[in-house]
Design a protein around this motif. Structure first.
Motif, short mmCIF file in Angstrom:
data_model
loop_
_atom_site.label_atom_id
_atom_site.label_comp_id
_atom_site.label_asym_id
_atom_site.label_seq_id
_atom_site.Cartn_x
_atom_site.Cartn_y
_atom_site.Cartn_z
N GLN A 1 -41.49 14.41 11.83
CA GLN A 1 -40.04 14.57 11.85
C GLN A 1 -39.44 14.16 13.20
N TRP A 2 -40.26 14.18 14.27
CA TRP A 2 -39.74 13.81 15.58
C TRP A 2 -39.44 12.32 15.70
N HIS B 1 -36.33 23.13 10.47
CA HIS B 1 -37.27 22.86 9.38
C HIS B 1 -38.64 23.46 9.69
N ASP B 2 -38.91 23.77 10.97
CA ASP B 2 -40.15 24.44 11.37
C ASP B 2 -39.94 25.92 11.68
N ARG C 1 -46.52 7.57 8.93
CA ARG C 1 -47.49 8.67 9.01
C ARG C 1 -48.91 8.15 8.79
N ASN D 1 -36.05 6.51 7.85
CA ASN D 1 -36.24 7.59 6.89
C ASN D 1 -37.17 7.20 5.75
N THR E 1 -30.32 21.39 4.43
CA THR E 1 -31.75 21.33 4.10
C THR E 1 -32.30 22.74 3.88
N LEU F 1 -40.96 6.69 6.73
CA LEU F 1 -41.76 7.77 7.30
C LEU F 1 -43.16 7.92 6.67
N VAL G 1 -37.47 10.94 13.70
CA VAL G 1 -36.03 11.01 13.47
C VAL G 1 -35.34 11.85 14.54
N ASP G 2 -35.92 13.00 14.84
CA ASP G 2 -35.25 13.97 15.70
C ASP G 2 -35.14 13.51 17.16
N TYR H 1 -29.44 11.91 2.80
CA TYR H 1 -30.79 12.46 2.76
C TYR H 1 -31.15 12.93 1.35
N ARG I 1 -34.85 21.73 14.72
CA ARG I 1 -36.15 22.40 14.57
C ARG I 1 -36.14 23.46 13.47
#
Length: 478
Positions: A44-45, A217-218, A33, A26, A411, A29, A47-48, A282, A215
């Motif tokens: 995010q993937w 968050h998208d 990136r 976390n 979130t 990240l 983590v996901d 988080y 998903r």
């Protein structure tokens, strides 16, 4: 140190590593990136992918261990986890890292239920069992907190690749210890074919459930993508329940386990507890870095008191387990954790680490520590030995899915309160609201303990048949 104690060490290492890798990336990240060129949607993937495979395959991993050997699956999961960690640490593209994280989740789904099942079948009663479950609860709870701490320190001083590579020497040492301590699997009378239809329906249903949730968050909760995914997941899970109840001769999950109020209540409590805890990690991490302006290393180190509090709470619960009932441990522990989350919800844009992070961290962690060890014992106490992996897979699924759903929902709640603002005051208001809801979730868990769990101690294992109507519920669970 006797062989049972060494088995406890191996199991603790496995559970700690799996919990740690849920959160260790976390803080790293931003560095990942820039290092591999992730776009914002793809990052995010990292983590996901881990959460998706782990959450979707836990029931399958638990039952496979019962049928084909827990030690065999444990070793396979450990080895695969180490190889995936090595591949992730050497990744040269976003796709390679996401794939490595997905394989880590697959390996963890084999490793985690086998580890808890080996623990509950090695330590069957008395003070030794309470101590062993106390250790398991402590490492399961502290792994996530230590993951945040380790991620910050490794990213700042060694580079993001070491959040993956650090697992490799741990896996090598644990496999060597497993080879000399964990006895080989015996054939046993309950070996048979895996319920393939149930495995496909259950794994796809749970996987789609986690996928739809992470998903959000998208794609908003009311979007066609999210609603469609969750609807298909519901259909698959309904089919899974039908197959397990009426068709399968050797079910992946025997529904009759939930006829035991202790097992059902413990799993619901776990779901609510981790829905609050995952989200709290988080938001507190974001608050420290985005509002208090703490560095990644300082943010990671700030979770050390939380780990210490979890250990203290676990010690309290372990020592009291022989004198108090499950309900008598979970109610004060849950109330203490709820109060700690309530304290967290008072965070301020001009707050301080001592008042707004350290204080509530200690209160929350001691309360959570008082709950974790008793819950592990309660959720597996209602299963006969040959179904220990099944029960272990169930409680780990409750933990994982609860965490994913809680984080996704809260979130969304925080985002709606904050909007598109990056102002520290607006961000703090969003984080505070979600942390307060985490406290409400723990209060609901306390209500579950008071209304669902039996007043006395857990009864003997519930049934051994494959149909719910064949079960005999112990008197303590009525």
């Amino acid at each position: 140190m006797g062989k049972p104690s060494l088995i406890l060490v191996v199991v603790a290492i496995a559970q700690f590593m799996v919990s740690l890798d849920m959160s260790v990336v976390n803080v790293a990240l931003p560095a990942i990136r820039s290092g591999l060129g992730f776009d914002p949607a793809g990052l995010q993937w990292v983590v996901d992918a881990y959460a998706l495979l782990l959450g979707g395959l836990l029931l399958l991993g638990g039952r496979a261990g019962d049928l084909y050997g827990r030690r065999r699956l444990f070793v396979l999961g450990f080895a695969l986890f180490g190889l995936a960690s090595l591949a992730g640490g050497l990744a040269q593209s976003p796709g390679q890292l996401v794939t490595a994280r997905a394989v880590q989740g697959l390996a963890a789904a084999a490793l985690t239920p086998s580890a808890l099942a080996m623990l509950t079948t090695t330590f069957t009663e008395g003070r030794a069992r309470a101590r062993a479950l106390g250790v398991w609860g402590a490492v399961a709870g502290t792994g996530g907190a230590v993951g945040v701490m380790a991620g910050g320190l490794l990213t700042e001083y060694a580079g993001w690749r070491w959040v993956m590579l650090i697992n490799v020497p741990v896996v090598v040492g644990a496999l060597a210890l497993t080879a000399v301590t964990v006895p080989a699997d015996s054939p046993g009378p309950h070996r048979g074919r895996l319920d393939l239809l149930g495995a496909v329906l259950g794994t796809c249903g749970l996987g789609l459930l986690v996928f739809g949730v992470v998903r959000t968050h998208d794609h908003p909760w009311t979007s066609a993508e999210t609603l469609g995914t969750l609807a298909v997941a519901a259909v698959l899970l309904a089919g899974f329940i039908l197959v397990e109840a009426r068709i399968a001769k050797a079910p992946l999950f025997r529904l009759g386990l939930l006829a035991n109020r202790t097992v059902a209540g413990a799993n619901l409590f776990v779901f609510l507890l981790f829905a609050g805890q995952f989200a709290a990690f988080y938001f507190v991490s974001l608050y420290m870095q985005g509002v208090l302006r703490m560095s990644p290393a300082a943010t990671g180190a700030a979770f050390l008191p939380f780990s210490a509090g979890l250990i203290c709470g676990t010690v309290i619960a372990t020592r009291a387990a022989r004198r108090l009932t499950l309900r008598a441990l979970l109610v004060p522990g849950g109330l203490l954790a709820a109060a700690g989350f309530g304290w967290f919800s008072l965070i301020s844009p001009t707050g301080s680490f001592v008042v707004h992070v350290l204080g509530p961290s200690l209160v929350t962690s001691i309360g959570l520590g008082m709950c974790l060890a008793p819950l592990a014992g309660a959720a597996t106490a209602g299963a006969p030995p040959h179904e220990a992996g099944m029960a272990s897979g169930l409680i780990n699924s409750a933990r994982q899915i609860g965490g994913c759903i809680g984080l996704a929902v809260l979130t969304t709640v925080a985002g709606r309160r904050t909007g598109s603002s990056t102002d520290p005051t607006a961000l703090t208001h969003g984080y505070a609201l979600s942390l307060g809801i985490s406290g409400i979730l723990l209060a609901i868990a306390v209500a579950v303990a008071l209304t669902v769990l039996p007043k006395g101690r857990p009864g003997p294992p519930v049934g051994t048949g494959t149909r719910p109507e064949e079960l005999t519920v112990p008197a303590t669970a009525r």
